[in-house]
Design an enzyme around this catalytic site. Sequence first.
Site, short mmCIF file in Angstrom:
data_model
loop_
_atom_site.label_atom_id
_atom_site.label_comp_id
_atom_site.label_asym_id
_atom_site.label_seq_id
_atom_site.Cartn_x
_atom_site.Cartn_y
_atom_site.Cartn_z
N HIS A 18 0.78 -1.22 0.11
CA HIS A 18 0.19 0.08 -0.05
C HIS A 18 1.02 1.32 0.08
CE1 HIS A 18 -4.00 -1.82 0.67
NE2 HIS A 18 -3.39 -2.85 0.91
N THR A 20 4.19 1.74 -1.20
CA THR A 20 5.00 1.94 -2.26
C THR A 20 4.19 2.77 -3.27
OG1 THR A 20 6.00 -0.32 -1.87
CG2 THR A 20 6.18 0.58 -4.16
N ASP A 115 -6.23 5.96 0.40
CA ASP A 115 -5.95 4.51 0.15
C ASP A 115 -7.76 3.87 0.14
OD1 ASP A 115 -3.61 2.07 0.81
OD2 ASP A 115 -6.12 1.38 1.06
N GLN A 336 13.64 -4.45 -5.59
CA GLN A 336 13.14 -5.37 -6.68
C GLN A 336 13.17 -4.81 -8.09
OE1 GLN A 336 9.65 -8.02 -5.45
NE2 GLN A 336 8.74 -7.08 -7.14
N HIS A 351 4.19 -13.96 -6.37
CA HIS A 351 2.99 -14.14 -5.75
C HIS A 351 1.85 -13.44 -6.39
CE1 HIS A 351 4.33 -10.55 -4.12
NE2 HIS A 351 3.29 -10.23 -3.31
N TRP A 354 0.09 -6.83 -6.61
CA TRP A 354 -0.14 -6.06 -7.79
C TRP A 354 0.93 -5.03 -8.10
CZ3 TRP A 354 -2.89 -7.13 -11.67
CH2 TRP A 354 -3.12 -6.05 -12.69
N ASN A 355 1.77 -4.48 -7.12
CA ASN A 355 2.96 -3.81 -7.45
C ASN A 355 3.92 -4.62 -8.13
OD1 ASN A 355 2.50 -1.09 -5.89
ND2 ASN A 355 2.04 -2.64 -4.37
N SER A 356 4.22 -5.77 -7.79
CA SER A 356 5.16 -6.55 -8.56
C SER A 356 4.60 -6.88 -9.67
CB SER A 356 5.25 -8.13 -7.75
OG SER A 356 5.94 -7.72 -6.46
N GLY A 374 -5.24 -13.06 -0.54
CA GLY A 374 -5.89 -11.69 -0.88
C GLY A 374 -6.38 -11.52 -2.32
N ASP A 375 -5.79 -10.35 -3.04
CA ASP A 375 -6.48 -10.09 -4.35
C ASP A 375 -5.47 -11.02 -5.33
OD1 ASP A 375 -3.95 -8.97 -3.92
OD2 ASP A 375 -4.28 -7.16 -4.89
#
Length: 456
Positions: A18, A20, A115, A336, A351, A354-356, A374-375
């Site tokens: 969240h 990031t 958020d 990363q 995994h 979403w950021n990844s 989660g999502d």
Amino acid sequence: GTLFQPHIALFPSAGMGHLTPFLRLASMLLSHNCKVTLITTKSTVSVAESTYISSFLSTHPEINHIEFQVPPMEPSNSTSDDPFFIQFEATSRSSHLIHPLISSLTPPISAIFSDFVVLSGVNKVASVLGVPNFTVSTTSVKFLSLMAYLPILTSEYSTKLSNNCTEIEIPGLTPLPISSFPPPFFNPNHIFTATLVSNARALKDCKGIFMNTFDFFEPETLSAINSLSYLPPILPIGPLQTYEVKKDQRRYLPWLNNQPEGSVVFVSFGSRTAMSKDQIRELRDGLEKSGYRFLWLLKTKKVDKDDKEDVEDLLSISFIERTKEKGMVLKEWVNQQEILGHPAIGGFENHCGWNSVMEAAQRGIPMLGWPQHGDQRVNAEVLEKAGLGIWDRTWGWGGQRLVRQDEIRTKVFELMTDEKLKSSAKKVGEEARNATARNGGSSTKTILEVIQLLKQ
Ligand code: BUP
């Protein structure tokens, strides 16, 4: 008048996933001459969060920082012991209390970007202050559409989930398989579900929803969701660009520099996955058997400060010895973005946080998805459809069953050899970079339009 400098308050919620996107957005707003106030909770769940916040603030002394003391919740017989969920709920419940902290700033606040998890309370504050509140979503459009529909869904569970249905129809959207629903969604009283439901009800009252995505990645869902009357405009502004300062201590860099182009699988399951020791051993053997080079970010605990075990103890000294030419295992925070941008990386086992996903999309790196919670299963569907990656639905949620080394080996092989996947992922990368191009990129245009609006 001209040259009005908008003052934007950013209010992220718990966890690096969240924080990031908010820091990336903050850095973008600064570069467009906005004044930024960053609201963070007085203590963060992870060390990574507090480290990122203080390093961000020290590189941007012009930012106004407000620490919000979240009132402690009464100890309850909570439906979850996940410290991030507990922090979500506590922040969500008390988010309206930020009013006195931001009501008398100079120059006055012109907008709040908050958020999803604090939306309901912040909407109220925004309306008292007479400023717009935009939500910053930290997930895929597909998962957002599921969250938006959640209030209706949870009230209709008995009828919808009766006769063993395998899919849920959300008006206007392609059906969602039940197996991709985060397990807590089946319990309306679970704090994760209850927090999302109460904020989902508030979605209609915010000014717009920023999404870290781009037109090419989720075209159908984007056009469908924009036609839903119960939602404000969806504003794709991604992939959000990195601002992270490069640190000196990156002992993986010399190793990566020595690996052939596109030869290394980068393995990481985000900042919140606690993988069991049995599963770690299967993964270890699967990676070794695949024969590919690997850079593996190992984690055994949900919260970073609890993660204390040695790599040698977890994987055995003989494994480290045998694979020292081909592999590197790290148990530390890495950059990363920088790793994904390194020419040696050829695939990303991840995994599906979403950021990844967006970071891999930006570079066109093929992904092997292994959704944990989660999502992430919904996200995995999205990235597969977009051509960025593959995943095996039978692997289940993290920890649901032991995924065997041979299954892992087979999929890693597919990830690293599938030429069709390579070229479709490359295409995703080109489209992502088009979307964020300084001149005329669709995502760039969208954020600039909002900033322009706030400058008037
Ligand atoms: Br771990 C790790 N270095 O060592 P996601 C993560 N990251 O830069 P998550 C690092 O943290 P949620 C590390 O690049 C990404 O920007 C990574 O967000 C970065 O997953 C961010 O990928 C992690 O969304 O959060 O942490 O599981 O569950 O909220 O999606």
